[in-house]
Design a protein around this motif. Sequence first.
Motif, mmCIF file in Angstrom:
data_model
loop_
_atom_site.group_PDB
_atom_site.id
_atom_site.type_symbol
_atom_site.label_atom_id
_atom_site.label_comp_id
_atom_site.label_asym_id
_atom_site.label_seq_id
_atom_site.Cartn_x
_atom_site.Cartn_y
_atom_site.Cartn_z
ATOM 1 N N ASN A 57 39.448 44.890 3.490
ATOM 2 C CA ASN A 57 38.178 44.172 3.112
ATOM 3 C C ASN A 57 37.272 44.138 4.052
ATOM 4 O O ASN A 57 37.338 44.637 5.137
ATOM 5 N N SER A 69 33.224 38.656 0.864
ATOM 6 C CA SER A 69 33.796 39.924 1.233
ATOM 7 C C SER A 69 34.327 40.643 -0.142
ATOM 8 O O SER A 69 34.324 40.053 -1.313
ATOM 9 N N SER A 94 38.651 43.028 -5.304
ATOM 10 C CA SER A 94 38.462 41.834 -5.011
ATOM 11 C C SER A 94 37.128 41.571 -4.719
ATOM 12 O O SER A 94 36.486 42.286 -3.979
ATOM 13 N N THR A 96 35.139 37.939 -3.009
ATOM 14 C CA THR A 96 35.514 36.613 -2.470
ATOM 15 C C THR A 96 34.576 35.811 -2.031
ATOM 16 O O THR A 96 33.647 36.618 -1.206
ATOM 17 N N GLY A 98 33.765 32.198 0.055
ATOM 18 C CA GLY A 98 34.715 31.065 0.725
ATOM 19 C C GLY A 98 33.938 30.465 1.882
ATOM 20 O O GLY A 98 32.862 30.705 2.257
#
Length: 101
Positions: A57, A69, A94, A96, A98
């Motif tokens: 990541n 990320s 992915s 993200t 958050g």
Amino acid sequence: MPLRDSSNFFLSAGGYVGIGLFGKNYVPDSYTGTASHDFTFGNTGTQQRMDYGINFNVGYRLRSGYMVSVGYLQGIRDTAPDHAAYEQRNRAYSFTIGYQF
């Protein structure tokens, strides 16, 4: 890598382990359009139960705690059953958004 306002970029890497519990395979069928089959696990099934691999990541965290990320996951284990004439490994990308407390 901290910046002037204590925001920072970050990198992370590590491993993962997954255990298959249940699932469905959707397969195109020329007669009905699609067919679904429940996963069965083990050497005589449609999938191996255990999976493991690595993930990476990269992201940016704001001073306020919000972060964003992107990541990549690559399975190492072949999850196809032993009798299969093919290899099957999990992969995922992915994204993200958050908040870190």
